[in-house]
Write a protein that holds these residues in place. Structure first.
Motif, mmCIF file in Angstrom:
data_model
loop_
_atom_site.group_PDB
_atom_site.id
_atom_site.type_symbol
_atom_site.label_atom_id
_atom_site.label_comp_id
_atom_site.label_asym_id
_atom_site.label_seq_id
_atom_site.Cartn_x
_atom_site.Cartn_y
_atom_site.Cartn_z
ATOM 1 N N GLU A 122 46.512 51.722 56.478
ATOM 2 C CA GLU A 122 46.065 51.368 55.535
ATOM 3 C C GLU A 122 44.260 50.947 55.582
ATOM 4 N N ALA A 123 44.034 50.984 56.865
ATOM 5 C CA ALA A 123 42.528 50.841 57.343
ATOM 6 C C ALA A 123 41.465 51.691 56.752
ATOM 7 N N ILE A 124 40.378 51.483 56.613
ATOM 8 C CA ILE A 124 39.305 52.298 56.047
ATOM 9 C C ILE A 124 38.435 52.486 57.511
ATOM 10 N N PHE A 125 37.836 53.624 57.845
ATOM 11 C CA PHE A 125 37.139 53.996 58.993
ATOM 12 C C PHE A 125 35.662 54.050 58.532
ATOM 13 N N ILE A 126 34.566 53.309 59.149
ATOM 14 C CA ILE A 126 33.207 53.589 58.881
ATOM 15 C C ILE A 126 32.329 53.407 59.949
ATOM 16 N N SER A 127 31.243 53.620 59.842
ATOM 17 C CA SER A 127 30.004 53.401 60.514
ATOM 18 C C SER A 127 29.136 52.640 59.804
ATOM 19 N N ALA A 128 28.754 51.320 60.034
ATOM 20 C CA ALA A 128 27.855 50.417 59.260
ATOM 21 C C ALA A 128 26.345 51.007 59.509
ATOM 22 N N LEU A 129 26.088 51.927 60.318
ATOM 23 C CA LEU A 129 24.799 52.478 60.141
ATOM 24 C C LEU A 129 24.688 53.467 59.323
ATOM 25 N N ASN A 130 25.624 54.167 58.742
ATOM 26 C CA ASN A 130 25.784 55.147 57.920
ATOM 27 C C ASN A 130 26.262 55.068 56.593
ATOM 28 N N LYS A 131 25.658 55.035 55.673
ATOM 29 C CA LYS A 131 26.061 54.676 54.386
ATOM 30 C C LYS A 131 26.908 55.668 53.696
ATOM 31 N N LYS A 132 26.668 56.907 54.309
ATOM 32 C CA LYS A 132 27.789 58.017 53.784
ATOM 33 C C LYS A 132 29.127 57.715 54.014
ATOM 34 N N THR A 133 29.447 56.826 54.745
ATOM 35 C CA THR A 133 30.979 56.558 55.286
ATOM 36 C C THR A 133 31.352 55.372 54.389
ATOM 37 N N PHE A 134 30.540 54.781 53.554
ATOM 38 C CA PHE A 134 31.009 53.587 52.556
ATOM 39 C C PHE A 134 32.005 53.927 51.510
ATOM 40 N N GLU A 135 31.943 54.992 51.045
ATOM 41 C CA GLU A 135 32.518 55.358 49.606
ATOM 42 C C GLU A 135 34.102 54.692 49.418
ATOM 43 N N GLU A 136 34.929 55.091 50.211
ATOM 44 C CA GLU A 136 36.166 54.405 50.193
ATOM 45 C C GLU A 136 36.279 52.959 50.115
ATOM 46 N N LEU A 137 35.291 52.210 50.860
ATOM 47 C CA LEU A 137 35.458 50.737 51.040
ATOM 48 C C LEU A 137 34.708 50.284 49.787
ATOM 49 N N ILE A 138 33.642 50.759 49.318
ATOM 50 C CA ILE A 138 33.228 50.487 47.792
ATOM 51 C C ILE A 138 34.280 50.609 46.707
ATOM 52 N N ILE A 139 34.911 51.691 46.645
ATOM 53 C CA ILE A 139 36.088 51.976 45.736
ATOM 54 C C ILE A 139 37.174 50.913 45.956
ATOM 55 N N LYS A 140 37.583 50.569 46.999
ATOM 56 C CA LYS A 140 38.810 49.633 47.116
ATOM 57 C C LYS A 140 38.106 48.248 46.861
ATOM 58 N N ILE A 141 36.964 47.831 47.206
ATOM 59 C CA ILE A 141 36.441 46.675 46.886
ATOM 60 C C ILE A 141 36.637 46.604 45.245
ATOM 61 N N ASN A 142 36.042 47.489 44.673
ATOM 62 C CA ASN A 142 35.825 47.517 43.137
ATOM 63 C C ASN A 142 37.187 47.563 42.437
ATOM 64 N N HIS A 143 37.926 47.969 43.179
ATOM 65 C CA HIS A 143 39.615 48.315 42.524
ATOM 66 C C HIS A 143 40.141 46.761 42.721
ATOM 67 N N ILE A 144 39.906 46.188 44.053
ATOM 68 C CA ILE A 144 40.854 44.856 43.927
ATOM 69 C C ILE A 144 40.296 43.845 43.136
ATOM 70 N N LEU A 145 38.728 43.813 43.228
ATOM 71 C CA LEU A 145 38.387 42.693 42.676
ATOM 72 C C LEU A 145 38.236 42.584 40.958
ATOM 73 N N PHE A 146 38.283 43.892 40.584
ATOM 74 C CA PHE A 146 37.947 44.022 38.915
ATOM 75 C C PHE A 146 39.397 44.698 38.685
ATOM 76 N N VAL A 147 40.182 43.924 37.848
ATOM 77 C CA VAL A 147 41.522 44.571 37.486
ATOM 78 C C VAL A 147 41.270 45.607 36.526
ATOM 79 N N GLY A 148 42.061 46.647 37.080
ATOM 80 C CA GLY A 148 42.135 48.123 36.294
ATOM 81 C C GLY A 148 40.627 48.913 36.593
ATOM 82 N N GLY A 149 40.148 48.347 37.692
ATOM 83 C CA GLY A 149 38.980 49.106 38.144
ATOM 84 C C GLY A 149 39.157 50.542 38.272
ATOM 85 N N LYS A 150 38.118 51.297 38.065
ATOM 86 C CA LYS A 150 38.366 52.762 38.140
ATOM 87 C C LYS A 150 37.349 53.166 39.588
ATOM 88 N N LYS A 151 37.735 54.515 39.850
ATOM 89 C CA LYS A 151 36.691 54.956 41.170
ATOM 90 C C LYS A 151 35.518 55.064 40.508
#
Length: 552
Positions: free
Chosen positions: A511-540
């Motif tokens: 279930e883990a997400i893999f990123i490099s904190a120095l590379n913003k291009k690796t953040f998309e899956e993380l941002i989507i997941k945060i958005n989805h968990i915090l805001f009920v019914g959140g979309k991609k």
């Protein structure tokens, strides 16, 4: 000063010996013939070893009264050692049965950094017939050398010139090493149950030293079921470590084990070197890293609480002044004053923290009214939390490749499309086996965790011990009863490891997400997941991650 086994010694002998104190050895040699004859005669009559500690001005500073087998040397704090120098005192003592220099003599020479240790051998008539002198040797070939004088009354060498030349060479060797190391140095000491524990714990201790800007020169470890109750590593091993440290101009003895107040005092009595344990090392790092007023107060409070039970009078001059009513002389009074001042300061800082906590509680209530969800980045120290916060929120929080690079809690807003936003909090890093005395310094972080709606558990995948670090963080979560809140496990620093390491981690943590904190291009899956968990019914997001950051 007259020191040693003076009980049951006739008053006449004691008065005679006291007359030697501050008397000058009228000779540039190791010992004058007159002094040699008198000391030998008195020692033979008493049936006890007699010792003299003589300074470089040839003044007798201390007279030692021993048994028939040994003499004891008092603490020599008032004759402090300058780094790279010798003590400036030479010891001469009698041997009643013609014994050679023994192991205790050599240990005293090395441990106390004396100019020389000499034995005057007496025959069965109490006459000196040989003299042996040991001195530290200024070369890696051997630690010390011995000169034997077969006729003690015919020593012609100028001792002061000789020892000054030896000291100059020792200083030159140490200076060469010091110029190479460039900074404070330490010897690492630890007792562990097995070699695996020793390897893992020492690796972390070295990282703590690097953060504290201390260079670990050498490590001394023991594999034991339990630590020595008084000296942690045992008295023999401790002497060996101290001798090594003094010969190599080491600045600190650093214990990986947490020292009790009694152990700290016992070790301090064996050496004049600076002593740190794991707790003090972390506190030193905290003191360097705390930037906010609250952080500085919490660290000072933790330091004072750590120091208070360890505060004791080490100077002999204080103990000799405790002869007032009930044994409470000026030395003890000074110690009590120091303790009272620390207690007063602790009370003052505690009250100040209550005011700060009241203000923070007000801020928390205001934040709650706005219904902004809180996301806390948690993880082991040096996992990259501050770097991730900076690149997610376009901030410039201090970040570095060091343990506890940031101590203060930092909160920033993270905005999403459709006018959604949350508070993203960077918390202080955790560490395994965190001492109870340090948990107060984490209080603001722990309070933030209780208010969080979501956790990002950041893991440094480039650290070979990352699984144990995960377990350490999970254990803290369990202790704080925070396991019921949603958590995203994120492996950071994927740019520093091979694909095989990532593949293995993916199998263990699907279930883990893999990123490099120095590379913003690796953040998309993380941002989507945060958005989805915090805001009920959140979309991609529905937009490329690079466009998302440009929009934010």
């Amino acid at each position: 000063m007259l020191y040693g086994y003076t009980d049951n010694v006739k008053v006449g002998y004691l008065r005679t010996l006291e007359k030697f104190i501050k008397k000058k050895n009228i000779s540039d040699t190791l010992i004058s013939n007159e002094l040699l004859k008198r000391i030998s005669s008195i020692s033979f009559e008493m049936g006890r070893q007699i010792g003299l500690l003589i300074d470089r001005n040839n003044i007798i500073q201390i007279v030692l009264v021993g048994t028939n087998k040994e003499v004891l040397i008092p603490k020599l704090e008032r004759f402090a050692i300058t780094p790279g120098k010798l003590r400036g005192l030479r010891l001469l003592h009698t041997h009643l049965y013609g014994e050679d220099l023994d192991e205790d003599d050599i240990t005293d020479l090395k441990l106390l950094r004396l100019d020389a240790v000499s034995v005057i051998k007496l025959n069965d008539r109490g006459e000196p017939y040989k003299l042996q002198m040991a001195y530290l040797y200024p070369s890696h070939e051997k630690e010390y050398d011995i000169i034997e004088y077969k006729d003690p009354y015919n020593i012609k060498d100028n001792f002061i010139e000789f020892i000054s030349a030896i000291e100059s060479e020792l200083s030159r060797k140490i200076k060469e090493r010091y110029e190479v190391k460039k900074g404070f140095s330490g010897v690492l000491i630890g007792v562990y149950k097995d070699k695996k524990e020793a390897e893992e714990s020492l690796f972390e201790l070295k990282e703590l030293c690097r953060t504290a800007e201390i260079i670990p020169e050498e490590a001394f470890i023991q594999i034991k079921g339990a630590i020595h109750p008084k000296f942690v590593v045992g008295p023999g091993k401790l002497k060996e470590i101290v001798i090594y440290a003094m010969q190599n101009n080491i600045d600190y003895l650093i214990f990986d084990n947490i020292l009790s107040p009694a152990q700290s005092r016992s070790i301090a009595e064996q050496t004049e070197m600076k002593i740190l344990d794991r707790t003090q090392l972390i506190l030193d790092i905290f003191a360097r890293r705390a930037k906010s007023n609250e952080g500085k107060i919490r660290v000072e409070l933790a330091q004072l609480k750590h120091i208070l039970p360890r505060l004791t009078g080490r100077d002999d001059s204080l103990s000799r002044l405790t002869g007032g009513i009930g044994g409470r002389g000026p030395g003890e009074t000074k110690l009590e004053i120091d303790k009272r001042r620390i207690r007063d300061r602790i009370a003052f800082l505690t009250n100040k923290l209550k005011d700060i906590e009241s203000v923070r509680q007000t801020q928390r209530v205001k934040r709650t009214r706005k219904n902004l969800p809180i996301v806390s980045i948690v993880g082991y120290t040096n996992a990259g939390k501050s770097t991730l916060l900076n690149n997610l929120t376009k901030s410039d929080v201090y970040a570095d490749n060091l343990m506890f690079a940031t101590l203060d809690t930092t909160s920033k807003r993270l905005r999403f499309p459709e006018d959604r936003e949350c508070i993203l909090t960077d918390t202080v890093g955790f560490i395994r086996n965190l001492p109870e005395s340090l948990k107060g310094a984490f209080k603001s972080t722990l309070e933030e965790l209780e208010e969080s709606d979501l956790f990002i558990h950041l893991v440094d995948i480039s650290n070979t011990q990352y699984k144990k670090q995960i377990d350490a963080v999970n254990q803290i979560f369990e202790e704080l009863k925070l396991n019921d809140k949603p958590k995203i496990m994120v492996f950071n620093k994927i740019d520093l490891v091979d694909k095989q390491v990532i593949t293995e981690a993916q199998k263990d943590y699907p279930e883990a997400i893999f990123i490099s904190a120095l590379n913003k291009k690796t953040f998309e899956e993380l941002i989507i997941k945060i958005n989805h968990i915090l805001f009920v019914g959140g979309k991609k997001l529905g937009i490329p991650v690079r466009d998302y950051f440009e929009k934010v």
